[in-house]
Design an enzyme around this catalytic site. Structure first.
Site, PDB file in Angstrom:
ATOM      1  N   ASP A 168     -44.245 -63.350  43.354  1.00 49.48           N
ATOM      2  CA  ASP A 168     -43.963 -61.986  43.842  1.00 49.48           C
ATOM      3  C   ASP A 168     -44.238 -61.902  45.354  1.00 49.48           C
ATOM      4  O   ASP A 168     -43.408 -61.401  46.120  1.00 49.48           O
ATOM      5  CB  ASP A 168     -44.849 -60.994  43.069  1.00 49.48           C
TER       6      ASP A 168
ATOM      7  N   LYS B 234     -41.626 -61.290  48.770  1.00 47.68           N
ATOM      8  CA  LYS B 234     -41.880 -60.278  49.804  1.00 47.68           C
ATOM      9  C   LYS B 234     -41.970 -60.911  51.188  1.00 47.68           C
ATOM     10  O   LYS B 234     -41.423 -60.374  52.152  1.00 47.68           O
ATOM     11  CB  LYS B 234     -43.158 -59.511  49.457  1.00 47.68           C
TER      12      LYS B 234
ATOM     13  N   ILE C 133     -46.048 -48.480  51.635  1.00 46.76           N
ATOM     14  CA  ILE C 133     -46.369 -48.757  53.044  1.00 46.76           C
ATOM     15  C   ILE C 133     -45.065 -48.898  53.827  1.00 46.76           C
ATOM     16  O   ILE C 133     -44.225 -49.720  53.468  1.00 46.76           O
ATOM     17  CB  ILE C 133     -47.155 -50.095  53.193  1.00 46.76           C
TER      18      ILE C 133
ATOM     19  N   LYS D  46     -37.381 -56.432  44.968  1.00 45.99           N
ATOM     20  CA  LYS D  46     -37.656 -57.542  45.907  1.00 45.99           C
ATOM     21  C   LYS D  46     -36.983 -58.840  45.471  1.00 45.99           C
ATOM     22  O   LYS D  46     -36.573 -59.648  46.304  1.00 45.99           O
ATOM     23  CB  LYS D  46     -39.150 -57.760  46.075  1.00 45.99           C
TER      24      LYS D  46
ATOM     25  N   GLU E 211     -49.054 -57.537  34.521  1.00 44.33           N
ATOM     26  CA  GLU E 211     -48.138 -57.569  33.377  1.00 44.33           C
ATOM     27  C   GLU E 211     -48.766 -58.412  32.269  1.00 44.33           C
ATOM     28  O   GLU E 211     -49.638 -59.239  32.519  1.00 44.33           O
ATOM     29  CB  GLU E 211     -46.827 -58.267  33.775  1.00 44.33           C
TER      30      GLU E 211
END
Ligand code: HSE
Length: 413
Positions: A196, A200, A131, A100, A185
Protein backbone atom coordinates in the site's frame (compact mmCIF):
# COMPACT_ATOMS: atom_id res chain seq x y z
CA UNK A 1 -26.51 22.23 -12.28
CA UNK A 2 -23.63 19.74 -12.13
CA UNK A 3 -24.69 16.14 -11.65
CA UNK A 4 -22.37 13.64 -10.06
CA UNK A 5 -22.21 9.86 -9.84
CA UNK A 6 -20.52 8.01 -6.99
CA UNK A 7 -19.18 4.55 -7.83
CA UNK A 8 -19.10 2.38 -4.71
CA UNK A 9 -20.96 2.82 -1.42
CA UNK A 10 -18.40 1.34 0.94
CA UNK A 11 -16.58 3.27 3.66
CA UNK A 12 -15.25 6.04 1.40
CA UNK A 13 -18.31 6.12 -0.88
CA UNK A 14 -20.80 6.51 1.97
CA UNK A 15 -18.48 9.12 3.52
CA UNK A 16 -18.40 11.00 0.22
CA UNK A 17 -22.20 11.11 0.05
CA UNK A 18 -22.38 12.11 3.74
CA UNK A 19 -19.90 14.98 3.42
CA UNK A 20 -21.49 16.10 0.16
CA UNK A 21 -25.01 16.46 1.59
CA UNK A 22 -23.84 17.80 4.96
CA UNK A 23 -21.93 20.65 3.31
CA UNK A 24 -23.94 20.94 0.08
CA UNK A 25 -24.90 24.58 0.46
CA UNK A 26 -21.33 25.66 1.00
CA UNK A 27 -20.02 23.39 -1.73
CA UNK A 28 -22.43 24.96 -4.21
CA UNK A 29 -21.14 28.42 -3.31
CA UNK A 30 -17.60 27.21 -3.87
CA UNK A 31 -18.46 25.46 -7.12
CA UNK A 32 -20.47 28.45 -8.33
CA UNK A 33 -23.48 26.37 -9.35
CA UNK A 34 -26.04 23.93 -7.94
CA UNK A 35 -24.81 20.37 -7.46
CA UNK A 36 -26.41 17.01 -6.92
CA UNK A 37 -25.49 13.35 -6.70
CA UNK A 38 -27.75 11.70 -9.26
CA UNK A 39 -26.52 8.11 -9.00
CA UNK A 40 -24.75 5.84 -6.54
CA UNK A 41 -23.46 2.62 -8.09
CA UNK A 42 -23.26 -0.47 -5.92
CA UNK A 43 -24.01 -4.16 -6.40
CA UNK A 44 -25.71 -4.25 -2.99
CA UNK A 45 -29.18 -2.98 -2.08
CA UNK A 46 -29.66 -0.20 0.46
CA UNK A 47 -33.47 -0.02 0.79
CA UNK A 48 -33.33 1.89 4.09
CA UNK A 49 -30.87 4.52 2.91
CA UNK A 50 -32.15 8.09 2.56
CA UNK A 51 -30.54 7.92 -0.89
CA UNK A 52 -32.29 4.67 -1.89
CA UNK A 53 -33.71 6.25 -5.08
CA UNK A 54 -30.21 7.04 -6.36
CA UNK A 55 -28.82 3.50 -6.36
CA UNK A 56 -28.12 1.77 -9.66
CA UNK A 57 -26.37 -1.50 -10.40
CA UNK A 58 -25.50 -0.96 -14.06
CA UNK A 59 -22.59 1.37 -14.78
CA UNK A 60 -23.92 1.98 -18.31
CA UNK A 61 -26.80 3.99 -16.83
CA UNK A 62 -24.19 6.48 -15.61
CA UNK A 63 -21.96 6.27 -18.65
CA UNK A 64 -24.82 6.94 -21.05
CA UNK A 65 -26.38 9.79 -19.07
CA UNK A 66 -25.18 13.07 -20.62
CA UNK A 67 -26.20 14.96 -17.47
CA UNK A 68 -23.41 13.31 -15.48
CA UNK A 69 -20.30 15.44 -15.75
CA UNK A 70 -18.28 14.12 -12.79
CA UNK A 71 -17.79 10.50 -11.75
CA UNK A 72 -16.31 9.73 -8.34
CA UNK A 73 -14.71 6.28 -8.27
CA UNK A 74 -14.33 4.97 -4.72
CA UNK A 75 -14.60 1.24 -5.34
CA UNK A 76 -10.88 0.49 -5.03
CA UNK A 77 -8.81 -2.18 -6.79
CA UNK A 78 -8.31 -2.49 -10.53
CA UNK A 79 -11.36 -4.50 -11.49
CA UNK A 80 -13.84 -3.11 -12.43
CA UNK A 81 -12.60 0.36 -11.41
CA UNK A 82 -10.12 0.66 -14.30
CA UNK A 83 -12.73 -0.08 -16.97
CA UNK A 84 -15.26 2.27 -15.38
CA UNK A 85 -12.78 5.14 -15.06
CA UNK A 86 -11.37 4.69 -18.54
CA UNK A 87 -14.86 4.60 -20.10
CA UNK A 88 -16.00 7.64 -18.13
CA UNK A 89 -12.97 9.71 -19.19
CA UNK A 90 -13.30 8.52 -22.79
CA UNK A 91 -16.95 9.59 -22.68
CA UNK A 92 -15.84 13.11 -21.70
CA UNK A 93 -16.68 12.94 -17.99
CA UNK A 94 -14.23 14.12 -15.33
CA UNK A 95 -13.22 11.47 -12.80
CA UNK A 96 -12.06 11.81 -9.21
CA UNK A 97 -10.79 8.77 -7.34
CA UNK A 98 -9.40 7.61 -4.01
CA UNK A 99 -8.00 4.49 -5.67
CA UNK A 100 -4.23 4.36 -5.19
CA UNK A 101 -3.90 0.96 -6.83
CA UNK A 102 -5.53 2.34 -9.98
CA UNK A 103 -3.47 5.54 -10.09
CA UNK A 104 -0.19 3.72 -9.35
CA UNK A 105 -0.84 1.14 -12.07
CA UNK A 106 -2.65 3.17 -14.74
CA UNK A 107 -2.13 6.85 -13.88
CA UNK A 108 -0.14 7.83 -17.00
CA UNK A 109 -2.67 6.23 -19.34
CA UNK A 110 -5.70 7.75 -17.58
CA UNK A 111 -4.10 11.20 -17.40
CA UNK A 112 -3.43 11.03 -21.14
CA UNK A 113 -7.05 10.20 -21.90
CA UNK A 114 -8.22 13.03 -19.62
CA UNK A 115 -5.99 15.48 -21.48
CA UNK A 116 -7.18 14.30 -24.89
CA UNK A 117 -10.82 14.64 -23.83
CA UNK A 118 -10.24 17.97 -22.07
CA UNK A 119 -11.61 16.67 -18.78
CA UNK A 120 -10.07 16.25 -15.35
CA UNK A 121 -8.68 13.23 -13.56
CA UNK A 122 -8.06 14.05 -9.89
CA UNK A 123 -6.86 11.72 -7.12
CA UNK A 124 -6.11 13.76 -3.99
CA UNK A 125 -7.60 11.02 -1.78
CA UNK A 126 -5.28 8.34 -3.15
CA UNK A 127 -2.35 9.40 -0.95
CA UNK A 128 -2.58 10.53 2.65
CA UNK A 129 -6.40 10.32 2.93
CA UNK A 130 -7.50 13.72 4.21
CA UNK A 131 -4.02 15.27 4.03
CA UNK A 132 -3.66 17.67 1.11
CA UNK A 133 -0.56 16.47 -0.72
CA UNK A 134 -1.26 15.97 -4.43
CA UNK A 135 -2.41 19.53 -5.13
CA UNK A 136 0.28 21.07 -2.90
CA UNK A 137 3.06 19.20 -4.73
CA UNK A 138 1.53 20.00 -8.09
CA UNK A 139 0.36 23.55 -7.57
CA UNK A 140 2.07 25.07 -4.52
CA UNK A 141 5.57 23.62 -4.68
CA UNK A 142 5.96 23.75 -8.43
CA UNK A 143 8.63 26.44 -8.25
CA UNK A 144 10.91 23.88 -6.60
CA UNK A 145 12.98 21.04 -7.88
CA UNK A 146 11.90 18.30 -5.48
CA UNK A 147 15.00 16.69 -3.99
CA UNK A 148 13.29 14.10 -1.83
CA UNK A 149 9.95 12.92 -0.55
CA UNK A 150 9.71 10.67 2.49
CA UNK A 151 6.49 9.63 4.09
CA UNK A 152 4.75 7.55 6.67
CA UNK A 153 2.11 6.58 4.14
CA UNK A 154 0.31 3.70 5.82
CA UNK A 155 -1.75 4.18 8.95
CA UNK A 156 -2.13 0.50 9.81
CA UNK A 157 1.60 -0.20 9.99
CA UNK A 158 2.22 3.04 11.84
CA UNK A 159 -0.37 1.97 14.41
CA UNK A 160 1.31 -1.45 14.78
CA UNK A 161 4.79 0.04 15.15
CA UNK A 162 3.49 2.61 17.66
CA UNK A 163 1.97 -0.21 19.73
CA UNK A 164 5.25 -2.13 19.63
CA UNK A 165 7.26 0.94 20.64
CA UNK A 166 4.92 2.32 23.32
CA UNK A 167 3.35 -0.79 24.79
CA UNK A 168 6.16 -3.28 24.21
CA UNK A 169 3.90 -5.81 22.50
CA UNK A 170 5.13 -7.96 19.62
CA UNK A 171 4.17 -7.64 15.96
CA UNK A 172 1.55 -10.42 15.96
CA UNK A 173 -0.30 -9.07 18.98
CA UNK A 174 -0.12 -5.48 17.70
CA UNK A 175 -1.54 -6.63 14.34
CA UNK A 176 -4.37 -8.41 16.14
CA UNK A 177 -5.22 -5.20 18.02
CA UNK A 178 -5.16 -3.25 14.74
CA UNK A 179 -7.59 -5.78 13.26
CA UNK A 180 -9.88 -5.63 16.30
CA UNK A 181 -10.02 -1.85 16.01
CA UNK A 182 -10.86 -2.10 12.31
CA UNK A 183 -7.61 -0.49 11.10
CA UNK A 184 -6.09 -3.60 9.56
CA UNK A 185 -7.94 -5.78 7.07
CA UNK A 186 -8.57 -9.44 7.81
CA UNK A 187 -5.93 -10.03 5.13
CA UNK A 188 -3.36 -7.44 6.16
CA UNK A 189 -0.77 -8.28 3.47
CA UNK A 190 -1.03 -5.05 1.44
CA UNK A 191 -0.40 -2.98 4.56
CA UNK A 192 2.16 -5.01 6.50
CA UNK A 193 4.21 -6.02 3.45
CA UNK A 194 4.47 -2.40 2.31
CA UNK A 195 2.47 -2.73 -0.96
CA UNK A 196 0.00 0.00 0.00
CA UNK A 197 2.79 2.44 0.89
CA UNK A 198 4.55 1.44 -2.34
CA UNK A 199 1.57 2.49 -4.47
CA UNK A 200 1.42 5.82 -2.64
CA UNK A 201 5.12 6.65 -3.03
CA UNK A 202 4.82 5.71 -6.72
CA UNK A 203 2.06 8.31 -7.14
CA UNK A 204 4.07 10.98 -5.32
CA UNK A 205 7.23 10.14 -7.27
CA UNK A 206 5.40 10.24 -10.61
CA UNK A 207 3.95 13.61 -9.73
CA UNK A 208 7.19 15.09 -8.42
CA UNK A 209 9.47 13.76 -11.15
CA UNK A 210 7.08 13.86 -14.11
CA UNK A 211 7.33 10.24 -15.22
CA UNK A 212 5.24 7.27 -14.21
CA UNK A 213 6.91 5.09 -11.59
CA UNK A 214 5.41 1.61 -11.54
CA UNK A 215 5.19 -0.35 -8.25
CA UNK A 216 7.10 -3.29 -9.77
CA UNK A 217 10.22 -1.12 -10.06
CA UNK A 218 10.21 -0.16 -6.36
CA UNK A 219 12.18 -2.07 -3.73
CA UNK A 220 9.50 -2.88 -1.13
CA UNK A 221 9.83 -4.40 2.33
CA UNK A 222 7.22 -4.57 5.08
CA UNK A 223 7.40 -4.60 8.89
CA UNK A 224 6.71 -8.27 9.64
CA UNK A 225 10.31 -9.00 10.68
CA UNK A 226 10.62 -6.12 13.16
CA UNK A 227 11.17 -7.42 16.68
CA UNK A 228 10.93 -5.89 20.14
CA UNK A 229 14.71 -6.37 20.50
CA UNK A 230 15.26 -3.99 17.59
CA UNK A 231 12.67 -1.54 18.94
CA UNK A 232 14.57 -1.48 22.22
CA UNK A 233 18.06 -1.02 20.72
CA UNK A 234 16.77 1.73 18.48
CA UNK A 235 15.09 3.43 21.42
CA UNK A 236 18.53 3.62 23.05
CA UNK A 237 19.75 5.35 19.86
CA UNK A 238 17.03 8.03 20.48
CA UNK A 239 15.19 6.96 17.37
CA UNK A 240 12.04 5.16 16.21
CA UNK A 241 11.35 2.50 13.60
CA UNK A 242 8.89 3.75 10.94
CA UNK A 243 7.72 2.26 7.67
CA UNK A 244 8.97 4.84 5.19
CA UNK A 245 8.26 5.30 1.50
CA UNK A 246 10.95 7.52 0.05
CA UNK A 247 12.10 8.83 -3.29
CA UNK A 248 15.24 10.82 -3.93
CA UNK A 249 16.43 12.77 -6.96
CA UNK A 250 19.82 11.46 -8.09
CA UNK A 251 22.17 12.72 -10.79
CA UNK A 252 21.81 11.83 -14.51
CA UNK A 253 18.02 12.34 -14.29
CA UNK A 254 17.60 9.23 -12.16
CA UNK A 255 15.66 8.63 -8.96
CA UNK A 256 16.12 6.20 -6.09
CA UNK A 257 12.93 4.90 -4.57
CA UNK A 258 11.98 2.35 -1.91
CA UNK A 259 9.63 1.32 0.87
CA UNK A 260 11.13 -0.25 3.99
CA UNK A 261 11.20 0.00 7.78
CA UNK A 262 13.71 2.69 8.69
CA UNK A 263 15.37 4.10 11.78
CA UNK A 264 14.38 7.76 12.17
CA UNK A 265 16.07 9.92 14.80
CA UNK A 266 13.72 11.43 17.40
CA UNK A 267 14.48 14.99 16.29
CA UNK A 268 12.88 14.29 12.89
CA UNK A 269 9.26 15.33 12.59
CA UNK A 270 8.52 11.90 11.13
CA UNK A 271 9.60 10.17 14.37
CA UNK A 272 6.77 11.86 16.30
CA UNK A 273 4.02 10.65 13.96
CA UNK A 274 2.11 7.99 15.88
CA UNK A 275 -0.91 5.72 15.74
CA UNK A 276 -2.81 5.76 12.44
CA UNK A 277 -1.54 9.20 11.45
CA UNK A 278 0.43 9.77 8.25
CA UNK A 279 3.03 12.42 7.46
CA UNK A 280 4.80 13.33 4.26
CA UNK A 281 8.01 15.33 4.16
CA UNK A 282 8.78 17.09 0.87
CA UNK A 283 12.28 18.49 0.47
CA UNK A 284 12.28 21.25 -2.15
CA UNK A 285 15.38 23.05 -3.38
CA UNK A 286 13.82 26.40 -2.50
CA UNK A 287 11.52 25.56 0.43
CA UNK A 288 13.72 23.12 2.30
CA UNK A 289 11.59 20.64 4.23
CA UNK A 290 7.80 20.97 4.25
CA UNK A 291 5.82 18.43 6.26
CA UNK A 292 2.17 17.46 5.75
CA UNK A 293 0.51 15.66 8.66
CA UNK A 294 -2.94 14.26 9.38
CA UNK A 295 -5.33 11.36 9.07
CA UNK A 296 -4.22 9.20 6.18
CA UNK A 297 -7.29 6.98 6.14
CA UNK A 298 -10.83 6.72 7.42
CA UNK A 299 -14.28 7.50 6.12
CA UNK A 300 -14.60 11.26 6.55
CA UNK A 301 -10.96 12.35 6.08
CA UNK A 302 -10.77 10.45 2.78
CA UNK A 303 -14.22 11.70 1.75
CA UNK A 304 -13.00 15.25 2.40
CA UNK A 305 -10.36 14.83 -0.31
CA UNK A 306 -12.81 13.17 -2.71
CA UNK A 307 -15.44 15.89 -2.32
CA UNK A 308 -12.85 18.62 -2.70
CA UNK A 309 -11.76 17.04 -5.99
CA UNK A 310 -15.42 16.90 -7.10
CA UNK A 311 -15.66 20.66 -6.52
CA UNK A 312 -12.41 21.28 -8.44
CA UNK A 313 -13.69 19.15 -11.32
CA UNK A 314 -16.97 21.11 -11.45
CA UNK A 315 -15.21 24.47 -11.22
CA UNK A 316 -12.80 23.60 -14.00
CA UNK A 317 -15.21 21.65 -16.16
CA UNK A 318 -14.30 23.57 -19.31
CA UNK A 319 -10.55 23.05 -19.10
CA UNK A 320 -8.36 20.10 -18.37
CA UNK A 321 -6.41 21.02 -15.24
CA UNK A 322 -5.33 17.47 -14.66
CA UNK A 323 -2.01 16.98 -13.07
CA UNK A 324 0.10 15.20 -15.55
CA UNK A 325 3.06 12.95 -16.01
CA UNK A 326 4.38 10.95 -18.91
CA UNK A 327 4.44 7.21 -19.28
CA UNK A 328 7.96 5.85 -19.18
CA UNK A 329 10.36 2.99 -19.26
CA UNK A 330 11.67 2.43 -15.75
CA UNK A 331 15.26 3.16 -16.74
CA UNK A 332 15.25 6.34 -14.69
CA UNK A 333 14.71 4.31 -11.50
CA UNK A 334 18.22 3.64 -10.22
CA UNK A 335 18.85 0.03 -9.13
CA UNK A 336 18.19 -0.15 -5.40
CA UNK A 337 21.63 -1.62 -4.75
CA UNK A 338 22.97 1.89 -5.41
CA UNK A 339 20.77 3.42 -2.66
CA UNK A 340 22.89 5.00 0.06
CA UNK A 341 22.15 5.23 3.78
CA UNK A 342 23.55 4.28 7.19
CA UNK A 343 22.54 0.91 8.65
CA UNK A 344 21.50 -0.45 12.03
CA UNK A 345 22.84 -4.00 12.31
CA UNK A 346 22.30 -6.61 15.02
CA UNK A 347 24.37 -9.80 15.07
CA UNK A 348 24.93 -12.80 17.32
CA UNK A 349 28.38 -13.08 18.88
CA UNK A 350 30.40 -15.31 21.16
CA UNK A 351 33.20 -13.03 22.24
CA UNK A 352 32.60 -9.28 22.30
CA UNK A 353 36.18 -8.10 21.78
CA UNK A 354 37.00 -10.31 18.80
CA UNK A 355 33.54 -9.63 17.33
CA UNK A 356 34.14 -5.88 17.55
CA UNK A 357 37.46 -6.33 15.77
CA UNK A 358 35.68 -8.16 12.93
CA UNK A 359 33.00 -5.47 12.76
CA UNK A 360 35.67 -2.77 12.57
CA UNK A 361 37.49 -4.59 9.81
CA UNK A 362 34.34 -4.88 7.72
CA UNK A 363 32.33 -1.76 8.55
CA UNK A 364 34.99 0.68 9.84
CA UNK A 365 34.08 2.81 12.85
CA UNK A 366 30.54 2.15 14.07
CA UNK A 367 28.39 3.35 16.97
CA UNK A 368 27.53 0.51 19.37
CA UNK A 369 24.09 0.46 20.97
CA UNK A 370 23.07 -1.06 24.26
CA UNK A 371 19.77 -1.44 26.08
CA UNK A 372 18.56 -2.52 29.51
CA UNK A 373 17.90 -5.96 28.18
CA UNK A 374 21.06 -6.14 26.06
CA UNK A 375 22.01 -9.70 25.49
CA UNK A 376 25.70 -10.53 25.96
CA UNK A 377 25.30 -12.90 23.02
CA UNK A 378 24.70 -10.12 20.53
CA UNK A 379 25.96 -6.76 19.26
CA UNK A 380 23.94 -3.94 17.77
CA UNK A 381 25.59 -1.05 15.98
CA UNK A 382 25.01 1.74 13.47
CA UNK A 383 27.33 2.09 10.48
CA UNK A 384 28.31 5.08 8.41
CA UNK A 385 26.47 5.85 5.18
CA UNK A 386 27.20 3.29 2.46
CA UNK A 387 25.70 1.85 -0.69
CA UNK A 388 23.08 -0.85 -0.30
CA UNK A 389 25.27 -3.21 -2.28
CA UNK A 390 28.22 -2.65 0.06
CA UNK A 391 26.03 -3.14 3.14
CA UNK A 392 24.80 -6.45 1.72
CA UNK A 393 28.33 -7.57 0.83
CA UNK A 394 29.69 -6.68 4.26
CA UNK A 395 26.83 -8.50 6.03
CA UNK A 396 27.48 -11.52 3.81
CA UNK A 397 31.17 -11.28 4.75
CA UNK A 398 30.47 -11.70 8.49
CA UNK A 399 31.77 -15.05 9.76
CA UNK A 400 29.31 -17.89 10.48
CA UNK A 401 29.29 -17.27 14.25
CA UNK A 402 27.53 -13.93 13.71
CA UNK A 403 24.29 -15.64 12.69
CA UNK A 404 21.95 -14.01 10.20
CA UNK A 405 22.40 -10.26 10.73
CA UNK A 406 19.32 -8.08 11.21
CA UNK A 407 19.68 -4.87 9.20
CA UNK A 408 17.41 -1.81 9.26
CA UNK A 409 18.29 1.23 7.15
CA UNK A 410 18.87 4.53 8.94
CA UNK A 411 17.45 7.61 7.21
CA UNK A 412 18.21 11.22 7.86
CA UNK A 413 15.09 13.42 7.67
N1 HSE B 1 -4.84 0.57 4.60
C1 HSE B 1 -4.50 1.94 4.40
C2 HSE B 1 -3.75 2.45 5.63
C3 HSE B 1 -5.74 2.74 4.15
O1 HSE B 1 -3.71 1.74 6.64
O2 HSE B 1 -3.16 3.52 5.59
C4 HSE B 1 -5.51 4.06 3.50
O3 HSE B 1 -4.94 3.97 2.25
Amino acid sequence: MAKIAVLGYGVVGSGTVEVFYKNKENLEKKAGEPLDIKYILDVRDFPDSPYADKFVKDFNVILNDPEISVVSEVIGGLKPAYDFVKSALTAGKSVVTSNKELVAAKGAELLKIAKEKNVNFFFEASVGGGIPIIKPIHACLEANEIDEIAGILNGTTNFILTKMIRDGIGFDEALKTAQELGYAERNPTADVEGFDACRKICILASLAFGRHVYPESVHTEGITKITLDDVSYIDSYNAKIKLIGCVRREDKGEISIGVFPAVIKDESQLAGVNDVFNAILVRGDATGDVVFYGKGAGKLPTASAVVSDIISAVKHSDTSRSLTWADSEQTFVRPFEEFTCANYIRVSIKDSESAKATVKELFGDVEYLSTKGSNSGELAFVTDVMREKDALDKCAGLPDGFGVPVRIRVLDY
